[in-house]
Design a protein around this motif. Structure first.
Motif, PDB file in Angstrom:
ATOM      1  N   GLY A   1       0.784  -1.229   0.000  1.00  0.00           N
ATOM      2  CA  GLY A   1       0.000   0.000   0.000  1.00  0.00           C
ATOM      3  C   GLY A   1       0.811   1.271   0.000  1.00  0.00           C
ATOM      4  N   ASP A   2       2.143   1.194   0.163  1.00  0.00           N
ATOM      5  CA  ASP A   2       2.969   2.404   0.155  1.00  0.00           C
ATOM      6  C   ASP A   2       2.798   3.195  -1.138  1.00  0.00           C
ATOM      7  OD1 ASP A   2       3.939   1.964   2.636  1.00  0.00           O
ATOM      8  OD2 ASP A   2       5.985   1.444   2.039  1.00  0.00           O
ATOM      9  N   GLU A   3       2.658   2.467  -2.241  1.00  0.00           N
ATOM     10  CA  GLU A   3       2.586   3.137  -3.542  1.00  0.00           C
ATOM     11  C   GLU A   3       1.295   3.930  -3.727  1.00  0.00           C
ATOM     12  OE1 GLU A   3       0.681  -0.841  -3.820  1.00  0.00           O
ATOM     13  OE2 GLU A   3       2.600  -0.115  -3.026  1.00  0.00           O
ATOM     14  N   ARG A   4       0.304   3.714  -2.868  1.00  0.00           N
ATOM     15  CA  ARG A   4      -0.989   4.395  -3.014  1.00  0.00           C
ATOM     16  C   ARG A   4      -1.134   5.612  -2.102  1.00  0.00           C
ATOM     17  NH1 ARG A   4      -4.892   1.323  -5.790  1.00  0.00           N
ATOM     18  NH2 ARG A   4      -4.068  -0.701  -6.453  1.00  0.00           N
ATOM     19  N   GLU A   5      -0.080   5.967  -1.373  1.00  0.00           N
ATOM     20  CA  GLU A   5      -0.182   7.100  -0.463  1.00  0.00           C
ATOM     21  C   GLU A   5      -0.441   8.414  -1.193  1.00  0.00           C
ATOM     22  OE1 GLU A   5       3.263   7.186   1.989  1.00  0.00           O
ATOM     23  OE2 GLU A   5       2.665   5.412   3.167  1.00  0.00           O
ATOM     24  N   LEU A   6      -0.034   8.513  -2.440  1.00  0.00           N
ATOM     25  CA  LEU A   6      -0.285   9.734  -3.213  1.00  0.00           C
ATOM     26  C   LEU A   6      -1.773  10.066  -3.278  1.00  0.00           C
ATOM     27  CD1 LEU A   6       0.739  11.974  -5.207  1.00  0.00           C
ATOM     28  CD2 LEU A   6       0.345  10.317  -7.045  1.00  0.00           C
ATOM     29  N   LEU A   7      -2.615   9.053  -3.298  1.00  0.00           N
ATOM     30  CA  LEU A   7      -4.055   9.269  -3.451  1.00  0.00           C
ATOM     31  C   LEU A   7      -4.662  10.032  -2.271  1.00  0.00           C
ATOM     32  CD1 LEU A   7      -5.208   5.827  -4.886  1.00  0.00           C
ATOM     33  CD2 LEU A   7      -4.159   7.764  -6.070  1.00  0.00           C
ATOM     34  N   GLU A   8      -3.919  10.141  -1.169  1.00  0.00           N
ATOM     35  CA  GLU A   8      -4.402  10.872  -0.001  1.00  0.00           C
ATOM     36  C   GLU A   8      -3.908  12.311   0.028  1.00  0.00           C
ATOM     37  OE1 GLU A   8      -6.645   9.429   1.832  1.00  0.00           O
ATOM     38  OE2 GLU A   8      -6.402   7.636   0.572  1.00  0.00           O
ATOM     39  N   ARG A   9      -3.072  12.682  -0.921  1.00  0.00           N
ATOM     40  CA  ARG A   9      -2.525  14.039  -0.948  1.00  0.00           C
ATOM     41  C   ARG A   9      -3.550  15.015  -1.514  1.00  0.00           C
ATOM     42  NH1 ARG A   9       3.145  14.542   0.660  1.00  0.00           N
ATOM     43  NH2 ARG A   9       2.818  16.608  -0.260  1.00  0.00           N
ATOM     44  N   ASP A  10      -3.518  16.259  -1.008  1.00  0.00           N
ATOM     45  CA  ASP A  10      -4.425  17.294  -1.506  1.00  0.00           C
ATOM     46  C   ASP A  10      -4.144  17.599  -2.967  1.00  0.00           C
ATOM     47  OD1 ASP A  10      -5.698  17.491   0.922  1.00  0.00           O
ATOM     48  OD2 ASP A  10      -4.472  19.179   1.622  1.00  0.00           O
ATOM     49  N   GLU A  11      -2.864  17.566  -3.365  1.00  0.00           N
ATOM     50  CA  GLU A  11      -2.516  17.856  -4.764  1.00  0.00           C
ATOM     51  C   GLU A  11      -3.216  16.864  -5.709  1.00  0.00           C
ATOM     52  OE1 GLU A  11       1.067  19.107  -2.286  1.00  0.00           O
ATOM     53  OE2 GLU A  11      -0.368  17.432  -2.314  1.00  0.00           O
ATOM     54  N   TRP A  12      -3.349  15.625  -5.245  1.00  0.00           N
ATOM     55  CA  TRP A  12      -4.045  14.619  -6.059  1.00  0.00           C
ATOM     56  C   TRP A  12      -5.544  14.863  -6.060  1.00  0.00           C
ATOM     57  CZ3 TRP A  12      -3.144  10.932  -9.559  1.00  0.00           C
ATOM     58  CH2 TRP A  12      -4.144   9.991  -9.799  1.00  0.00           C
ATOM     59  N   LYS A  13      -6.099  15.107  -4.915  1.00  0.00           N
ATOM     60  CA  LYS A  13      -7.549  15.258  -4.804  1.00  0.00           C
ATOM     61  C   LYS A  13      -8.068  16.476  -5.552  1.00  0.00           C
ATOM     62  CE  LYS A  13      -7.841  12.877  -0.339  1.00  0.00           C
ATOM     63  NZ  LYS A  13      -8.194  12.998   1.105  1.00  0.00           N
ATOM     64  N   ARG A  14      -7.203  17.473  -5.781  1.00  0.00           N
ATOM     65  CA  ARG A  14      -7.644  18.686  -6.480  1.00  0.00           C
ATOM     66  C   ARG A  14      -7.614  18.540  -8.003  1.00  0.00           C
ATOM     67  NH1 ARG A  14      -4.863  21.587  -2.140  1.00  0.00           N
ATOM     68  NH2 ARG A  14      -2.959  21.583  -3.390  1.00  0.00           N
ATOM     69  N   LEU A  15      -7.073  17.462  -8.511  1.00  0.00           N
ATOM     70  CA  LEU A  15      -7.001  17.303  -9.969  1.00  0.00           C
ATOM     71  C   LEU A  15      -8.404  17.178 -10.559  1.00  0.00           C
ATOM     72  CD1 LEU A  15      -4.027  14.784 -10.327  1.00  0.00           C
ATOM     73  CD2 LEU A  15      -3.995  17.247 -10.741  1.00  0.00           C
ATOM     74  N   PRO A  16      -8.670  17.855 -11.700  1.00  0.00           N
ATOM     75  CA  PRO A  16     -10.004  17.808 -12.318  1.00  0.00           C
ATOM     76  C   PRO A  16     -10.479  16.384 -12.604  1.00  0.00           C
ATOM     77  CG  PRO A  16      -8.692  19.548 -13.314  1.00  0.00           C
ATOM     78  CD  PRO A  16      -7.768  18.799 -12.399  1.00  0.00           C
ATOM     79  N   ALA A  17      -9.584  15.517 -13.092  1.00  0.00           N
ATOM     80  CA  ALA A  17      -9.985  14.143 -13.412  1.00  0.00           C
ATOM     81  C   ALA A  17     -10.395  13.391 -12.149  1.00  0.00           C
ATOM     82  CB  ALA A  17      -8.847  13.412 -14.120  1.00  0.00           C
ATOM     83  N   VAL A  18      -9.739  13.672 -11.029  1.00  0.00           N
ATOM     84  CA  VAL A  18     -10.088  13.019  -9.769  1.00  0.00           C
ATOM     85  C   VAL A  18     -11.458  13.499  -9.306  1.00  0.00           C
ATOM     86  CG1 VAL A  18      -9.445  12.713  -7.355  1.00  0.00           C
ATOM     87  CG2 VAL A  18      -7.663  12.745  -9.126  1.00  0.00           C
ATOM     88  N   LYS A  19     -11.686  14.805  -9.380  1.00  0.00           N
ATOM     89  CA  LYS A  19     -12.966  15.367  -8.947  1.00  0.00           C
ATOM     90  C   LYS A  19     -14.128  14.835  -9.780  1.00  0.00           C
ATOM     91  CE  LYS A  19     -11.209  19.780  -7.132  1.00  0.00           C
ATOM     92  NZ  LYS A  19     -11.252  21.251  -7.292  1.00  0.00           N
TER      93      LYS A  19
END
Length: 554
Positions: free
Chosen positions: A504-522
């Motif tokens: 699960g270490d490789e998935r920690e990015l998904l918890e970052r604000d920079e990731w959550k703000r991406l239009p495709a994620v939203k």
């Protein structure tokens, strides 16, 4: 008067590609020949394989690989394949449509001869107007690459893509006409060089020197070599040896002649020298080449299993990696694994291969240590050129007859998917990310495992940052600041566990604000794909990539 293509097409920039097809005489529905009547369109035939003949106005001319023939509107021709060659006659046929521009052409030569004009022309004039014209295009590989791309794209229904096809055709057509311009080389010089090439094809089994070839057509050695290479892409003696070696392949497959007899029959005085040149050319020895064309082979091909399996051969082992696992998408559940990440791993007694194939990067796994275990073939092509890898794999494994069907099936699948996606995506942008515990990798639009499939074959639109940052690189590492600028409409992602200290270490990015703000994620337009499927080259891998994209985006 000798007609030139300029008299048929005085304004080539007003020509458009009306239709294009690839024809294999072996698969055609007419016994031994095909008849064509060029009613209102000029046609261009590009011979890609085999030999044959073309009959026009009762004149018979030979056809062979590398020839390009212009057939003017109004002409009728018959094309026949040769029964004496193993390679079937294959060619591209391009039909050209001319845009008519009203102007005073009273002082110009006619561009085409219609049925109504026949009665007003003398017999010789008709024959000259409807005669065939031979054209040139070098390097030959660039010619075929351009045509292959045009053929794949021509059936699109998107009007902007249709324009792109015409632009690609115009680029190809311009190079063809420029190289065939009589001002750069007289028709007599071209004819003499072509006659010299035919001489080689007929006399390859004899001793041939460059001085002899040049003298036969009245050129100096230097001039002959220069012009010969411009037409064929090879030096004269390299071309002679290519002809000899291709013929030797046929004899190895079709006869039981001894190796030294075949060497002599194709023009090599020494069996040792023949064997050395054959291995340089084909990648394996003559004896092994013959054996592979006559019996199934136990092959070990780490990270090339995709190509072997696509040709109908199940490898004796499948490679795996302690961090990445094996290539599950190949569905080789009953095939034992070989962990390439174990530098000292050896074959088990029951899994020793007869033949080994190694691609780029074999030294990373220290795999060349197995050269002493079994004959080893090294693939020289880059992964993006998967078609050439498939062809060379088929050649050394005796499966050449399967290649075109495999490639054709993929191209049909890609073309159908591209049309469907064009209706759904409507220019929305896409980016592909490989995410590990330590890195974010952005893949480019021109090279690598991803770009040629999703951006070229499927016609998806890369995000502007993809084009700007990668600049034709396979991939680049990006940071969180760059990630924040990647406002693509859709994101394809895969997770690399190679640097993960714990699951699960490789998935920690998904918890970052920079990731959550991406239009495709939203918008919920993020699609996770299988790592090993997408981080591989090969027709099976690429087919599954197409299926993934359709599943997410169609």
């Amino acid at each position: 008067m000798c007609h030139t293509i300029k008299q048929h097409i005085p304004k080539p920039w007003l020509s458009t590609l009306q239709h294009m097809e690839y024809i294999d005489h072996h698969k055609s529905h007419i016994d031994t020949h095909l008849l064509y009547k060029m009613s209102s369109a000029h046609s261009i035939f590009v011979i890609t394989s085999g030999r044959g003949s073309v009959v026009c106005l009762d004149r018979k001319s030979q056809l062979e690989k590398g020839m390009i023939i212009f057939v003017p509107a109004g002409a009728s021709i018959k094309i026949e394949g040769s029964p004496w060659t193993e390679s079937e006659l294959q060619y591209y046929k391009l039909d050209l449509m001319l845009v008519e521009v009203k102007e005073d052409i009273s002082n110009q030569s006619p561009t085409k001869v219609t049925t109504e004009q026949h009665e007003s022309l003398a017999g010789n004039e008709i024959q000259e107007a409807l005669s065939l014209i031979e054209l040139n295009y070098t390097p030959w590989s660039s010619c075929l690459e351009a045509l292959e791309q045009i053929l794949r794209q021509q059936e699109t229904t998107d009007w902007m893509e249709q324009w792109e096809v015409q632009l690609r055709f115009q680029d190809w057509f311009r190079v063809l006409l420029r190289q065939s311009d009589p001002k750069t080389e007289t028709p007599d010089e071209r004819a003499r060089l072509q006659s010299s090439i035919r001489y080689i094809g007929d006399h390859y089994d004899r001793t041939i020197t460059v001085d002899e070839l040049a003298a036969n057509i009245g050129l100096t050695r230097a001039s002959y070599t220069r012009q010969f290479k411009r037409i064929t892409g090879k030096l004269p003696l390299d071309y002679v040896n290519t002809v000899r070696l291709e013929r030797s392949k046929q004899l190895l497959q079709l006869t039981d002649d001894r190796i030294h007899e075949i060497a002599q029959n194709v023009g090599f005085s020494s069996e040792y020298y023949f064997g050395r040149r054959f291995k340089q050319y084909a990648g394996i020895s003559p004896g092994l080449y013959r054996r592979h064309h006559r019996q199934e082979v136990r092959v070990f091909a780490p990270y090339l299993e995709d190509f072997v399996l696509a040709l109908g051969i199940k490898p004796v082992l499948q490679c795996s990696h302690h961090s990445w696992g094996r290539q599950h998408y190949l569905e080789l559940d009953d095939v034992p694994e070989f962990d390439v990440s174990q530098q000292e791993a050896q074959f088990n007694l029951g899994n020793v291969p007869d033949f080994i194939m190694l691609g780029k990067g074999y030294d990373r796994w220290n795999l060349d240590r197995f050269e002493q275990v079994a004959p080893t073939f090294y693939v020289e092509h880059l992964g993006e050129d998967w078609r050439s890898i498939l062809r060379s794999t088929a050649d050394v494994l005796g499966k050449v007859n399967r290649v075109q069907d495999v490639i054709g099936a993929y191209e049909d699948k890609a073309l159908e998917a591209k049309d469907r996606l064009a209706r759904y995506m409507r220019g929305e942008t896409v980016a592909f990310l490989r995410i590990s515990a330590s890195d974010i990798t952005l893949y480019g639009d021109q090279q690598g495992y991803v770009g040629p499939v999703i951006y070229q074959d499927l016609g998806l639109t890369p995000h502007s940052r993809v084009q700007q940052w990668t600049r034709h690189e396979r991939r680049i590492f990006i940071g969180l600041e760059q990630l924040s600028q990647l406002d693509a409409d859709h994101l394809l992602i895969t997770f690399d566990t190679g640097n993960s200290a714990k699951p699960g270490d490789e998935r920690e990015l998904l918890e970052r604000d920079e990731w959550k703000r991406l239009p495709a994620v939203k918008s919920g337009n993020v699609y996770e794909v299988d790592f090993m499927t997408w981080m591989n080259y090969g027709v099976i891998s690429h087919r599954k990539k197409i299926e993934d994209v359709l599943r997410f985006m169609d």
